[in-house]
Enzyme design. Structure first.
Site, PDB file in Angstrom:
ATOM      1  N   GLY A 181       2.780   3.674  -3.305  1.00 15.90           N
ATOM      2  CA  GLY A 181       1.938   3.177  -2.221  1.00 15.90           C
ATOM      3  C   GLY A 181       1.947   4.156  -1.054  1.00 15.90           C
ATOM      4  O   GLY A 181       0.933   4.381  -0.394  1.00 15.90           O
ATOM      5  N   SER A 208       0.754  -0.696  -4.655  1.00 17.68           N
ATOM      6  CA  SER A 208       1.933  -0.169  -5.349  1.00 17.68           C
ATOM      7  C   SER A 208       2.429  -1.192  -6.364  1.00 17.68           C
ATOM      8  O   SER A 208       2.653  -2.361  -6.022  1.00 17.68           O
ATOM      9  CB  SER A 208       3.030   0.126  -4.327  1.00 17.68           C
ATOM     10  OG  SER A 208       4.165   0.618  -4.976  1.00 17.68           O
ATOM     11  N   ALA A 209       2.641  -0.753  -7.609  1.00 18.56           N
ATOM     12  CA  ALA A 209       2.948  -1.683  -8.711  1.00 18.56           C
ATOM     13  C   ALA A 209       4.255  -2.458  -8.508  1.00 18.56           C
ATOM     14  O   ALA A 209       4.338  -3.628  -8.882  1.00 18.56           O
ATOM     15  CB  ALA A 209       3.014  -0.915 -10.033  1.00 18.56           C
ATOM     16  N   HIS A 210       5.269  -1.810  -7.915  1.00 15.76           N
ATOM     17  CA  HIS A 210       6.586  -2.475  -7.888  1.00 15.76           C
ATOM     18  C   HIS A 210       6.648  -3.641  -6.917  1.00 15.76           C
ATOM     19  O   HIS A 210       7.648  -4.354  -6.871  1.00 15.76           O
ATOM     20  CB  HIS A 210       7.707  -1.456  -7.630  1.00 15.76           C
ATOM     21  CG  HIS A 210       7.835  -0.968  -6.217  1.00 15.76           C
ATOM     22  ND1 HIS A 210       8.753  -1.487  -5.341  1.00 15.76           N
ATOM     23  CD2 HIS A 210       7.179  -0.007  -5.533  1.00 15.76           C
ATOM     24  CE1 HIS A 210       8.664  -0.849  -4.182  1.00 15.76           C
ATOM     25  NE2 HIS A 210       7.708   0.056  -4.270  1.00 15.76           N
ATOM     26  N   THR A 264       0.123  15.468 -14.804  1.00 13.50           N
ATOM     27  CA  THR A 264       0.080  14.642 -16.013  1.00 13.50           C
ATOM     28  C   THR A 264       0.340  13.185 -15.645  1.00 13.50           C
ATOM     29  O   THR A 264       1.269  12.876 -14.907  1.00 13.50           O
ATOM     30  CB  THR A 264       1.107  15.141 -17.047  1.00 13.50           C
ATOM     31  OG1 THR A 264       0.757  16.489 -17.372  1.00 13.50           O
ATOM     32  CG2 THR A 264       1.112  14.282 -18.301  1.00 13.50           C
ATOM     33  N   CYS A 283      13.035   0.419   4.998  1.00 11.60           N
ATOM     34  CA  CYS A 283      13.056   1.774   5.549  1.00 11.60           C
ATOM     35  C   CYS A 283      13.804   1.834   6.873  1.00 11.60           C
ATOM     36  O   CYS A 283      14.293   2.877   7.254  1.00 11.60           O
ATOM     37  CB  CYS A 283      11.637   2.270   5.756  1.00 11.60           C
ATOM     38  SG  CYS A 283      10.547   1.735   4.457  1.00 11.60           S
TER      39      CYS A 283
HETATM   40  C1  LIG Z   1       6.300  -1.029   0.106  1.00 12.15           C
HETATM   41  C2  LIG Z   1       5.175  -0.710   1.015  1.00 12.15           C
HETATM   42  C3  LIG Z   1       4.616   0.590   1.060  1.00 12.15           C
HETATM   43  C4  LIG Z   1       5.174   1.728   0.259  1.00 12.15           C
HETATM   44  O1  LIG Z   1       4.962   1.606  -1.117  1.00 12.15           O
HETATM   45  P1  LIG Z   1       5.889   2.471  -2.102  1.00 12.15           P
HETATM   46  O2  LIG Z   1       5.237   2.384  -3.430  1.00 12.15           O
HETATM   47  O3  LIG Z   1       7.236   1.814  -2.081  1.00 12.15           O
HETATM   48  O4  LIG Z   1       5.925   3.857  -1.578  1.00 12.15           O
HETATM   49  C5  LIG Z   1       3.546   0.801   1.886  1.00 12.15           C
HETATM   50  N1  LIG Z   1       3.026  -0.179   2.657  1.00 12.15           N
HETATM   51  C6  LIG Z   1       3.531  -1.432   2.638  1.00 12.15           C
HETATM   52  C7  LIG Z   1       2.893  -2.474   3.477  1.00 12.15           C
HETATM   53  C8  LIG Z   1       4.626  -1.737   1.820  1.00 12.15           C
HETATM   54  O5  LIG Z   1       5.124  -2.969   1.828  1.00 12.15           O
END
Ligand SMILES: *Cc1c(COP(=O)(O)O)cnc(C)c1O
Length: 396
Positions: A75, A203-205, A241, A329
């Site tokens: 993300g 972001s997938a996670h 890739t 963070c």
């Molecule tokens: C977690 C998060 C991100 C960062 O995504 P990552 O895939 O962990 O780098 C960015 N913006 C928001 C609002 C998030 O919660």
């Protein structure tokens, strides 16, 4: 053998468990179907086809076209790309960007970097609930404004922004609109046309997919520069890739999130409200941060007066409860959260904050256990606080 220690994971805004069906979908692409999607022989076609399928699965959940989805490594990367590459591509039109004071660091630090490279950034204030003020947004628009970037939902306090209204304002003025939807995608229904979104990061996670894969939705017609130079992957805009298993996992996670959204978020919303109501009622000198209703279904964020957030987290951990004092963070640093300061909390109250973010696996019994633990710990920490002692003397 001792009893297994209880673990109550309430930090789903930081990351989520990868769903077993998502892992299952990914596995063959490590050991059996490992071909490079760019190769010509038939064996590699499977890898190529599965990326196409994932792009279609994701696009379908957003009302977008598959060729408008560009996979990234996170993300954070999608956010960097959206800001830096549009800034560069539209520089001849202007150098002004509008965003907010409550963005994730992926946007905050990218905006600050752009300020050092000739761009001007307006950092919008938010109200006491964390909502962007639309009249201030309108006032901030200049003839040189090229981009508005406002997060869909905040990762700390869960506040959901008036995205459709912001999209309409951007469209009326012919300004591009980007939204960091990393928290919202999979939790809230999103249609990029109805909301007038030109770019969207995800972001997938954060939605029971794997770590290390994200995407940027880029509306057809938006001029945006390549972000990573090299091969012809992602329509020559993001070389390297492809993370085939990760992309497969993302497609499966997006499809699953859309399919289970209603039932899952209804359940989470109900338990979230149960948690909020009990904590506010049973723990004195406590406030809820963020908006009571315009908030993510799984987010609760509290401030406990006379309590140090880090101590609270450590003691919750001893009870097997995973929470957070803000964003992942900022933990480890002693600065209070920029989001809590932006909604007007004084430093000492911002320091005593706790974010709990639920998943579909959390039960009412879990919440009861967590509330009892919070009550016990807050009382204990306050009993050791000279400030609390003074306060009680003055008020009784
Ligand atoms: C977690 C998060 C991100 C960062 O995504 P990552 O895939 O962990 O780098 C960015 N913006 C928001 C609002 C998030 O919660």
């Amino acid at each position: 053998m001792g009893e297994e220690k209880r673990l109550i994971y309430l930090d789903n805004a930081a990351t989520t468990k990868t769903a077993p069906e998502v892992v299952e979908a990914m596995l063959p692409y490590f050991t059996e179907l490992y071909g490079n999607p760019s190769s010509v022989y038939n064996f590699s076609q499977k890898s190529k086809e599965t990326i196409t399928k994932a792009r279609e699965q994701i696009a379908a959940t957003l009302g977008a076209q598959p060729e408008e989805i560009y996979f990234t490594g996170s993300g954070t990367e999608a956010d960097n790309w959206a800001l830096k590459a549009t800034a560069e591509a539209y520089r001849s039109k202007g150098n002004h960007i509008i965003t907010t004071k409550i963005e994730h660091h992926a946007i905050l630090h990218t905006g600050q970097w752009l300020e050092k490279h000739g761009f001007e950034v307006t950092w919008l204030d938010v109200d006491e609930f964390g909502v962007v003020k639309l009249d201030e947004l309108k006032k901030a628009i200049r003839p040189t404004t090229i981009l508005i970037s406002v997060m869909f939902a905040n990762n700390e306090i869960g506040t959901v922004q008036p995205i459709q209204e912001i999209g309409e304002i951007a469209k009326e003025h012919g300004i591009l609109f980007h939204t960091d939807a990393v928290q919202a995608f999979g939790q809230l229904p999103i249609n990029v046309d109805e909301l007038h979104i030109d770019m969207l990061s995800s972001s997938a996670h954060k939605l029971n997919g794997p770590k290390g894969v994200g995407f940027l939705y880029i509306r057809k017609g938006v001029k945006i520069r390549s972000f990573v130079h090299g091969g012809a992957q992602e329509r020559k805009r993001r070389a390297g890739t492809e993370n085939v298993p990760g992309i497969v996992g993302y497609g499966a996670a997006a499809e699953r999130a859309a399919r289970t959204m209603k039932e899952r978020t209804d359940k989470e919303r109900e338990l979230r409200d149960y948690l909020i109501n009990r904590v506010l009622k049973e723990v004195p000198y406590t406030r809820l941060n963020g908006h009571r209703t315009k908030r993510l279904p799984n987010n609760a964020n509290f401030s406990f007066q006379f309590v140090e957030g880090e101590s609270l987290l450590i003691m919750l951990d001893m009870d097997g409860i995973c929470g957070s004092s803000g964003s992942a963070c900022t933990s480890g640093s002693l600065d209070p959260s920029h989001v809590l300061l932006a909604i007007g909390l004084p430093h000492e109250i911002a320091h005593g904050s706790l974010r709990l973010t639920l998943s579909e696996e959390i039960t009412r019994e879990d919440i009861d256990y967590v509330v009892e633990s919070i009550k016990k710990i807050v009382e204990h920490l306050r009993s050791m606080s000279p400030l609390y002692e003074d306060f009680m003397k003055r008020n009784h």
